[in-house]
Design a protein around this motif. Structure first.
Motif, short mmCIF file in Angstrom:
data_model
loop_
_atom_site.label_atom_id
_atom_site.label_comp_id
_atom_site.label_asym_id
_atom_site.label_seq_id
_atom_site.Cartn_x
_atom_site.Cartn_y
_atom_site.Cartn_z
N ALA A 1 38.43 50.19 41.88
CA ALA A 1 38.70 50.16 43.32
C ALA A 1 39.84 49.20 43.63
CB ALA A 1 37.44 49.75 44.07
N ARG A 2 39.84 48.04 43.01
CA ARG A 2 40.87 47.03 43.28
C ARG A 2 42.25 47.50 42.86
NH1 ARG A 2 43.14 41.99 40.90
NH2 ARG A 2 42.43 42.62 38.83
N HIS A 3 42.34 48.05 41.65
CA HIS A 3 43.64 48.50 41.15
C HIS A 3 44.14 49.74 41.90
CE1 HIS A 3 42.67 45.76 37.85
NE2 HIS A 3 43.94 45.83 37.51
N THR A 4 43.22 50.65 42.21
CA THR A 4 43.63 51.87 42.91
C THR A 4 44.09 51.55 44.32
OG1 THR A 4 41.99 53.12 41.66
CG2 THR A 4 42.91 54.18 43.61
N ALA A 5 43.39 50.66 45.02
CA ALA A 5 43.80 50.28 46.37
C ALA A 5 45.18 49.64 46.36
CB ALA A 5 42.77 49.33 46.98
N VAL B 1 40.34 39.19 48.91
CA VAL B 1 39.23 39.04 47.97
C VAL B 1 39.04 37.56 47.70
CG1 VAL B 1 38.42 39.50 45.64
CG2 VAL B 1 39.61 41.29 46.89
N ARG B 2 37.87 37.05 48.02
CA ARG B 2 37.56 35.64 47.81
C ARG B 2 36.62 35.42 46.63
NH1 ARG B 2 36.59 33.31 53.99
NH2 ARG B 2 38.66 33.86 54.81
N ILE B 3 35.85 36.43 46.29
CA ILE B 3 34.93 36.35 45.15
C ILE B 3 35.34 37.41 44.14
CG2 ILE B 3 32.53 36.49 44.41
CD1 ILE B 3 31.73 35.74 47.26
N GLN B 4 35.82 36.98 42.99
CA GLN B 4 36.38 37.87 41.99
C GLN B 4 35.40 38.15 40.86
OE1 GLN B 4 39.44 39.26 41.96
NE2 GLN B 4 40.72 38.08 43.37
N LYS C 1 46.18 33.73 43.49
CA LYS C 1 46.37 32.70 44.51
C LYS C 1 47.47 31.69 44.13
CE LYS C 1 43.10 33.76 47.58
NZ LYS C 1 42.55 34.98 47.00
N ILE C 2 48.03 31.86 42.94
CA ILE C 2 49.14 30.99 42.53
C ILE C 2 50.42 31.49 43.19
CG2 ILE C 2 50.50 30.18 40.57
CD1 ILE C 2 48.03 30.39 38.84
N LYS C 3 51.05 30.63 43.97
CA LYS C 3 52.21 31.04 44.76
C LYS C 3 53.45 31.20 43.88
CE LYS C 3 50.55 28.90 49.03
NZ LYS C 3 50.84 27.92 50.12
N THR C 4 54.08 32.34 44.00
CA THR C 4 55.33 32.62 43.30
C THR C 4 56.07 33.75 44.02
OG1 THR C 4 56.33 33.35 41.20
CG2 THR C 4 54.14 34.20 41.74
N ARG C 5 57.38 33.72 43.97
CA ARG C 5 58.18 34.78 44.57
C ARG C 5 58.58 35.86 43.55
NH1 ARG C 5 62.43 31.46 48.52
NH2 ARG C 5 60.82 30.50 49.87
N ASN C 6 58.27 35.58 42.30
CA ASN C 6 58.63 36.52 41.23
C ASN C 6 57.64 37.68 41.22
OD1 ASN C 6 58.72 37.72 38.50
ND2 ASN C 6 60.24 36.10 38.12
N LYS C 7 58.11 38.89 41.49
CA LYS C 7 57.23 40.06 41.56
C LYS C 7 56.59 40.37 40.22
CE LYS C 7 59.49 42.37 45.45
NZ LYS C 7 60.15 43.61 45.92
N PHE C 8 57.32 40.14 39.13
CA PHE C 8 56.77 40.41 37.81
C PHE C 8 55.61 39.47 37.51
CE2 PHE C 8 56.77 39.62 33.16
CZ PHE C 8 56.45 40.91 32.74
N VAL C 9 55.78 38.20 37.85
CA VAL C 9 54.71 37.22 37.64
C VAL C 9 53.51 37.56 38.52
CG1 VAL C 9 54.08 34.78 37.88
CG2 VAL C 9 56.32 35.41 36.96
N THR D 1 52.61 40.53 39.49
CA THR D 1 51.96 41.69 38.90
C THR D 1 51.10 41.29 37.71
OG1 THR D 1 53.77 43.14 39.60
CG2 THR D 1 52.33 43.95 37.84
N LEU D 2 51.63 40.41 36.86
CA LEU D 2 50.85 39.92 35.72
C LEU D 2 49.61 39.18 36.19
CD1 LEU D 2 53.54 38.59 33.19
CD2 LEU D 2 52.20 40.70 33.05
N GLY D 3 49.77 38.36 37.23
CA GLY D 3 48.64 37.64 37.77
C GLY D 3 47.57 38.57 38.29
N PHE D 4 47.98 39.63 38.95
CA PHE D 4 47.03 40.61 39.49
C PHE D 4 46.28 41.31 38.36
CE2 PHE D 4 45.93 44.93 40.76
CZ PHE D 4 45.25 44.71 41.94
#
Length: 289
Positions: A84-88, A153-156, A250-258, A260-263
């Motif tokens: 659900a998370r990835h599809t959304a 999402v607050r509870i992962q 929740k780690i702040k970054t402007r790098n889209k690749f980073v 995506t990896l975080g997600f």
């Protein structure tokens, strides 16, 4: 009059441009639908050919909620949530409304799991499990309800795994190789719920990326049933964990690749010290995964 007409014309043009910008990307939307359908059908075909050893028979229902000390149900909750998370997130890139994004994500989490349950119903080894279906719906609802309630999402729900020697006792059940063991050996799996106090308290100095994590696992289950494991000389136990974790989204970054990896990697619990609680006592694990 000419001046008034020109201004009005410019306003209409800007409004039309705004409407065009807000329209969903239907080309991408259709491509995602097509990709999901292909993956969906391919998964069903692959499972029917490889997972089920014996020919499918008449449909039957089986209550398996007593098996594996409910670890397999935790797996269904986790898998449905992640789908659900990835599809959304995928549908969000098409520009559709938030409501549509949530509905498509939640439905996908349930739909992708349902064919497995139906095939199980026709399998002589398994049977259709109402408990599995409840777990599938629960996983999608965990995602849907959080976005609807908090807009984030607050509870992962997360996952970790370590190899255990128990797989060597019954490799046909717990896995013959490394790839099979992380799927079949429930003794090495731990399912977590991670959340940061900083996301629940306004103006809190607690970092939103730093989480407390509560986990659940089992040990000494060499059979799906507790009594059979005991008969083989093993004493099954439930294990509960308290640990720290990091919410990579929740780690702040402007790098889209980073980002995506975080997600993507936020579906896994990071290795960290943990307290383990069971009926045998409390144990400190310096580094647990």
């Amino acid at each position: 009059m000419l001046s008034s007409y020109s201004v009005q014309g410019q306003s209409d043009s800007s409004r039309n441009d705004s409407i065009e910008e807000k329209r969903p990307n239907y080309v991408r939307l259709r491509a995602i639908f097509a990709g999901q359908s292909a993956l969906y059908l391919g998964s069903i075909y692959g499972l029917s050919r490889s997972w089920y050893k014996n020919p499918l028979t008449n449909f039957r229902v089986k209550d398996d909620t007593y098996e594996w000390l409910q670890m397999d149900k935790m797996g269904h909750v986790y898998t449905s949530y992640q789908i659900a998370r990835h599809t959304a997130a995928l549908y969000r890139t098409t520009g559709i409304s938030k409501k549509q994004m949530l509905v498509y994500g939640a439905i996908s989490g349930i739909i992708f799991q349902t064919p497995i349950e139906i095939l199980d119903g026709f399998s002589p080894e398994y049977g259709f499990s109402p408990g599995d279906m409840v777990a599938n719906v629960t996983g999608s609802m965990i995602y849907l309800s959080q976005i609807a309630l908090w807009d984030e999402v607050r509870i992962q729900p997360k996952f970790s795994f370590h190899y255990t020697p128990l797989a060597q006792v019954r490799p046909e059940l717990l896995g013959r190789n490394h790839a099979e063991r992380w799927l079949k050996d429930y003794n090495g799996q731990t399912y977590w719920f991670s959340g940061s106090p900083g996301t629940f308290m306004k103006n809190s100095r607690w970092p939103q990326w730093l989480c407390f994590s509560v986990g659940y696992g089992i040990d000494n289950m060499v059979s799906a049933e507790k009594n059979k494991s005991i008969a083989m000389g093993y004493m099954p136990v439930r294990q509960y964990y308290l640990s720290l974790d990091v919410d990579l989204t929740k780690i702040k970054t402007r790098n889209k690749f980073v980002k995506t990896l975080g997600f993507l990697f936020n579906s896994l619990k990071i290795p960290a010290p943990a307290l383990q609680f069971s009926k045998t006592g409390v144990e400190f694990r310096p580094l647990y995964f």
